[in-house]
Design a protein around this motif. Sequence first.
Motif, PDB file in Angstrom:
ATOM      1  N   LEU A   1      -2.483   8.127  -5.712  1.00 55.65           N
ATOM      2  CA  LEU A   1      -1.960   9.039  -6.731  1.00 55.65           C
ATOM      3  C   LEU A   1      -2.046   8.362  -8.101  1.00 55.65           C
ATOM      4  CD1 LEU A   1       1.292  10.489  -5.101  1.00 55.65           C
ATOM      5  CD2 LEU A   1      -0.923  11.620  -5.379  1.00 55.65           C
TER       6      LEU A   1
ATOM      7  N   GLY B   1       3.397   6.149   4.014  1.00 55.99           N
ATOM      8  CA  GLY B   1       4.021   7.465   4.222  1.00 55.99           C
ATOM      9  C   GLY B   1       3.263   8.330   5.202  1.00 55.99           C
ATOM     10  N   GLY B   2       2.996   9.557   4.796  1.00 56.27           N
ATOM     11  CA  GLY B   2       2.233  10.478   5.638  1.00 56.27           C
ATOM     12  C   GLY B   2       0.747  10.288   5.469  1.00 56.27           C
TER      13      GLY B   2
ATOM     14  N   ILE C   1       6.389  -0.052   6.784  1.00 55.10           N
ATOM     15  CA  ILE C   1       7.734   0.469   6.524  1.00 55.10           C
ATOM     16  C   ILE C   1       7.653   1.918   6.034  1.00 55.10           C
ATOM     17  CG2 ILE C   1       8.762  -1.798   6.056  1.00 55.10           C
ATOM     18  CD1 ILE C   1       8.432  -1.278   3.067  1.00 55.10           C
ATOM     19  N   GLY C   2       8.761   2.636   6.179  1.00 53.58           N
ATOM     20  CA  GLY C   2       8.817   4.033   5.713  1.00 53.58           C
ATOM     21  C   GLY C   2       8.195   4.989   6.712  1.00 53.58           C
TER      22      GLY C   2
ATOM     23  N   GLY D   1       5.947   7.369  -6.812  1.00 47.46           N
ATOM     24  CA  GLY D   1       6.917   8.324  -6.259  1.00 47.46           C
ATOM     25  C   GLY D   1       6.524   8.966  -4.941  1.00 47.46           C
TER      26      GLY D   1
ATOM     27  N   LYS E   1      13.343  19.034  -6.733  1.00 44.60           N
ATOM     28  CA  LYS E   1      14.312  19.412  -5.695  1.00 44.60           C
ATOM     29  C   LYS E   1      15.367  18.321  -5.545  1.00 44.60           C
ATOM     30  CE  LYS E   1      11.923  22.597  -2.664  1.00 44.60           C
ATOM     31  NZ  LYS E   1      10.667  22.357  -1.958  1.00 44.60           N
TER      32      LYS E   1
ATOM     33  N   LEU F   1      16.438   6.510   3.306  1.00 49.30           N
ATOM     34  CA  LEU F   1      17.382   5.404   3.506  1.00 49.30           C
ATOM     35  C   LEU F   1      16.938   4.469   4.629  1.00 49.30           C
ATOM     36  CD1 LEU F   1      19.616   5.633   6.086  1.00 49.30           C
ATOM     37  CD2 LEU F   1      20.361   7.579   4.738  1.00 49.30           C
TER      38      LEU F   1
ATOM     39  N   PRO G   1      -7.754   5.955   5.452  1.00 51.40           N
ATOM     40  CA  PRO G   1      -8.313   4.703   5.971  1.00 51.40           C
ATOM     41  C   PRO G   1      -7.372   3.910   6.874  1.00 51.40           C
ATOM     42  CG  PRO G   1      -8.496   4.811   3.560  1.00 51.40           C
ATOM     43  CD  PRO G   1      -7.695   5.985   3.993  1.00 51.40           C
ATOM     44  N   VAL G   2      -6.070   4.199   6.850  1.00 48.07           N
ATOM     45  CA  VAL G   2      -5.114   3.450   7.692  1.00 48.07           C
ATOM     46  C   VAL G   2      -5.611   3.372   9.141  1.00 48.07           C
ATOM     47  CG1 VAL G   2      -2.739   3.441   8.582  1.00 48.07           C
ATOM     48  CG2 VAL G   2      -3.155   4.145   6.230  1.00 48.07           C
TER      49      VAL G   2
ATOM     50  N   ILE H   1       0.868  -1.188   0.000  1.00 43.29           N
ATOM     51  CA  ILE H   1       0.000   0.000   0.000  1.00 43.29           C
ATOM     52  C   ILE H   1       0.893   1.223   0.000  1.00 43.29           C
ATOM     53  CG2 ILE H   1      -1.837   1.240   1.215  1.00 43.29           C
ATOM     54  CD1 ILE H   1      -2.540  -1.510   2.515  1.00 43.29           C
TER      55      ILE H   1
ATOM     56  N   ASP I   1      -1.703   2.818  -5.166  1.00 38.90           N
ATOM     57  CA  ASP I   1      -1.548   4.191  -4.667  1.00 38.90           C
ATOM     58  C   ASP I   1      -2.709   5.042  -5.147  1.00 38.90           C
ATOM     59  OD1 ASP I   1       1.304   5.841  -3.603  1.00 38.90           O
ATOM     60  OD2 ASP I   1      -0.547   6.942  -4.051  1.00 38.90           O
TER      61      ASP I   1
ATOM     62  N   TRP J   1      -7.983   0.232  10.228  1.00 41.54           N
ATOM     63  CA  TRP J   1      -7.639  -1.152   9.962  1.00 41.54           C
ATOM     64  C   TRP J   1      -7.396  -1.978  11.211  1.00 41.54           C
ATOM     65  CZ3 TRP J   1      -3.851   0.576   5.504  1.00 41.54           C
ATOM     66  CH2 TRP J   1      -4.626   1.022   4.418  1.00 41.54           C
TER      67      TRP J   1
ATOM     68  N   GLN K   1      -7.566   3.960  -3.726  1.00 38.16           N
ATOM     69  CA  GLN K   1      -7.217   4.005  -2.310  1.00 38.16           C
ATOM     70  C   GLN K   1      -7.628   2.702  -1.653  1.00 38.16           C
ATOM     71  OE1 GLN K   1      -7.463   7.448   0.559  1.00 38.16           O
ATOM     72  NE2 GLN K   1      -9.537   6.666   0.715  1.00 38.16           N
ATOM     73  N   VAL K   2      -6.729   2.109  -0.875  1.00 38.30           N
ATOM     74  CA  VAL K   2      -7.106   0.909  -0.131  1.00 38.30           C
ATOM     75  C   VAL K   2      -8.007   1.342   1.016  1.00 38.30           C
ATOM     76  CG1 VAL K   2      -6.302  -1.017   1.274  1.00 38.30           C
ATOM     77  CG2 VAL K   2      -4.989  -0.295  -0.725  1.00 38.30           C
TER      78      VAL K   2
ATOM     79  N   CYS L   1       8.144  12.219  -3.030  1.00 37.36           N
ATOM     80  CA  CYS L   1       9.224  12.654  -3.939  1.00 37.36           C
ATOM     81  C   CYS L   1       8.659  13.162  -5.256  1.00 37.36           C
ATOM     82  CB  CYS L   1      10.163  11.490  -4.242  1.00 37.36           C
ATOM     83  SG  CYS L   1      10.920  10.805  -2.787  1.00 37.36           S
TER      84      CYS L   1
HETATM   85  P1  FAD Z   1       5.465   8.500   0.838  1.00 39.47           P
HETATM   86  O1  FAD Z   1       6.518   9.051  -0.040  1.00 39.47           O
HETATM   87  O2  FAD Z   1       4.692   9.438   1.694  1.00 39.47           O
HETATM   88  O3  FAD Z   1       4.465   7.647  -0.063  1.00 39.47           O
HETATM   89  C1  FAD Z   1       3.330   7.033   0.507  1.00 39.47           C
HETATM   90  C2  FAD Z   1       2.288   6.809  -0.566  1.00 39.47           C
HETATM   91  O4  FAD Z   1       1.231   6.007  -0.029  1.00 39.47           O
HETATM   92  C3  FAD Z   1       1.631   8.089  -1.048  1.00 39.47           C
HETATM   93  O5  FAD Z   1       1.792   8.208  -2.451  1.00 39.47           O
HETATM   94  C4  FAD Z   1       0.162   7.938  -0.632  1.00 39.47           C
HETATM   95  O6  FAD Z   1      -0.744   8.475  -1.575  1.00 39.47           O
HETATM   96  C5  FAD Z   1       0.017   6.436  -0.565  1.00 39.47           C
HETATM   97  N1  FAD Z   1      -1.080   5.983   0.315  1.00 39.47           N
HETATM   98  C6  FAD Z   1      -1.238   6.216   1.642  1.00 39.47           C
HETATM   99  N2  FAD Z   1      -2.341   5.606   2.109  1.00 39.47           N
HETATM  100  C7  FAD Z   1      -2.898   4.974   1.045  1.00 39.47           C
HETATM  101  C8  FAD Z   1      -4.065   4.168   0.877  1.00 39.47           C
HETATM  102  N3  FAD Z   1      -4.886   3.880   1.902  1.00 39.47           N
HETATM  103  N4  FAD Z   1      -4.357   3.698  -0.363  1.00 39.47           N
HETATM  104  C9  FAD Z   1      -3.534   3.992  -1.423  1.00 39.47           C
HETATM  105  N5  FAD Z   1      -2.417   4.733  -1.314  1.00 39.47           N
HETATM  106  C10 FAD Z   1      -2.109   5.219  -0.102  1.00 39.47           C
HETATM  107  N6  FAD Z   1      13.965  12.329   2.823  1.00 39.47           N
HETATM  108  C11 FAD Z   1      15.286  12.039   2.682  1.00 39.47           C
HETATM  109  O7  FAD Z   1      15.719  10.937   3.016  1.00 39.47           O
HETATM  110  N7  FAD Z   1      16.147  12.972   2.170  1.00 39.47           N
HETATM  111  C12 FAD Z   1      15.738  14.208   1.774  1.00 39.47           C
HETATM  112  O8  FAD Z   1      16.553  15.040   1.329  1.00 39.47           O
HETATM  113  C13 FAD Z   1      14.336  14.520   1.877  1.00 39.47           C
HETATM  114  N8  FAD Z   1      13.845  15.736   1.479  1.00 39.47           N
HETATM  115  C14 FAD Z   1      12.502  15.994   1.595  1.00 39.47           C
HETATM  116  C15 FAD Z   1      12.012  17.222   1.141  1.00 39.47           C
HETATM  117  C16 FAD Z   1      10.667  17.513   1.236  1.00 39.47           C
HETATM  118  C17 FAD Z   1      10.153  18.843   0.728  1.00 39.47           C
HETATM  119  C18 FAD Z   1       9.774  16.551   1.803  1.00 39.47           C
HETATM  120  C19 FAD Z   1       8.309  16.844   1.912  1.00 39.47           C
HETATM  121  C20 FAD Z   1      10.270  15.339   2.246  1.00 39.47           C
HETATM  122  C21 FAD Z   1      11.631  15.038   2.160  1.00 39.47           C
HETATM  123  N9  FAD Z   1      12.140  13.816   2.595  1.00 39.47           N
HETATM  124  C22 FAD Z   1      13.473  13.530   2.435  1.00 39.47           C
HETATM  125  C23 FAD Z   1      11.281  12.794   3.224  1.00 39.47           C
HETATM  126  C24 FAD Z   1      10.942  11.681   2.228  1.00 39.47           C
HETATM  127  O9  FAD Z   1      10.286  12.233   1.086  1.00 39.47           O
HETATM  128  C25 FAD Z   1      10.052  10.651   2.902  1.00 39.47           C
HETATM  129  O10 FAD Z   1      10.784  10.082   3.965  1.00 39.47           O
HETATM  130  C26 FAD Z   1       9.661   9.545   1.917  1.00 39.47           C
HETATM  131  O11 FAD Z   1       8.898  10.056   0.854  1.00 39.47           O
HETATM  132  C27 FAD Z   1       8.881   8.454   2.640  1.00 39.47           C
HETATM  133  O12 FAD Z   1       8.588   7.472   1.698  1.00 39.47           O
HETATM  134  P2  FAD Z   1       7.352   6.486   1.882  1.00 39.47           P
HETATM  135  O13 FAD Z   1       7.404   5.610   0.681  1.00 39.47           O
HETATM  136  O14 FAD Z   1       7.398   5.914   3.239  1.00 39.47           O
HETATM  137  O15 FAD Z   1       6.051   7.420   1.869  1.00 39.47           O
END
Ligand code: FAD
Length: 341
Positions: free
Chosen positions: A38, A119-120, A286-287, A42, A52, A300, A256-257, A12, A36, A260, A88-89, A45
């Motif tokens: 979206l 993610g967030g 994770i993440g 990505g 950026k 990382l 929805p997270v 997810i 996703d 669950w 969306q899940v 990012c």
């Molecule tokens: P995300 O990138 O948040 O992706 C999660 C995805 O899950 C999203 O696309 C969301 O739509 C999807 N999702 C959530 N719930 C559901 C659902 N129920 N159904 C379907 N889809 C769902 N980190 C670094 O390490 N170095 C950096 O230099 C850095 N710079 C940054 C600069 C900015 C401006 C920002 C905002 C962040 C930065 N970060 C950086 C942080 C980094 O982007 C995050 O740590 C990273 O994106 C986390 O990845 P993720 O895959 O866990 O989550």
Amino acid sequence: SVDVIKTDAVIIGAGPVGLFAVFELGLLDVKCHVIDILDRAGGQCAELYPEKPIYDIPAIPVVTGQQLTDQLMEQIEPFGPEFHFSEQVDSIDKTGDGFRLVTDAGTTFESKVVVIAAGGGSFTPKRPPLPGIENYEGTSVYYSVRKMDVFKDKDVLIVGGGDSALDWTLNLQPVAKSLTLLHRRSEFRAAPASVQKMLELVEGGDISFKLGQVTELHGDNGQLTGVTVKGSDGETFEHPAEVMLPFFGLTMKLGPVANWGLNLEENLIPVDTEKFETSEKGIFAIGDINTYPGKLKLILSGFHEGALMAQAAHRIIYPDKKLIFQYTTSSSNLQKKLGVK
Ligand code: FAD
């Protein structure tokens, strides 16, 4: 009966961490579907900072958000992950030997393990502040395009000046009966090439462009017939439209997270640091969505979490197979999976 997609793992979230999890799981023969909300890969990012630079991805001195996404997509290609975008899940339920997941589009999965890389939270479209807009959502007001067919032979109004507004103007023009792009100013925050193409379509009379802001919606029973627009000169005018696509950007909401049934701590999912498993066996997190002592919300960290999660997922999916630790550099077995010679 609904078609059910059966798979080893559902991931997810297609952010950087969800994408790299496909790689780590793929090396261990675990087949993935990735979902996703979206319309592209990505996560943050790609959505928040595609141009950026990131400076702390190991061994890559500088890479933009979009480049990192593109390179992850290339890296996981050998494993043939199947993507389900713009969905969306909504629910996860336990079954006899795994989990059943259902998206808001009705797609249903049966999976042995679930990897939450949310993610967030879900990227959710910002709703324009128009009275009664909720009565039209899903019937004639849409925040994303799932099926282009919905817009076939319709009078389409697209509102906004960013990449989504421009991309969908270009993509829907051939399908729609008529298409109007409405934006409050004549400057756009979109790829210059898309703006150029849009202006050419206006020039050729294939679409129209208007300056202004929607102030009212008109219609009945969820069916839009037109909108009132306040033009840049302050005068209002009526514009006929059967469907409207407002692209006003996205915000992140946990979504929805929260429903669950997992333990949560301040909207994050607590996990152990050996398997990155949640309070429910077989569901990993994770993440950015997870938390544990010392957690850093860095890309990382999410990559490392994915590698350890994959080991634990393998034990659930192949309970009788012993995992032998191998390097990609020297294992011909792993290299075969990667398609390298
Ligand atoms: P995300 O990138 O948040 O992706 C999660 C995805 O899950 C999203 O696309 C969301 O739509 C999807 N999702 C959530 N719930 C559901 C659902 N129920 N159904 C379907 N889809 C769902 N980190 C670094 O390490 N170095 C950096 O230099 C850095 N710079 C940054 C600069 C900015 C401006 C920002 C905002 C962040 C930065 N970060 C950086 C942080 C980094 O982007 C995050 O740590 C990273 O994106 C986390 O990845 P993720 O895959 O866990 O989550």
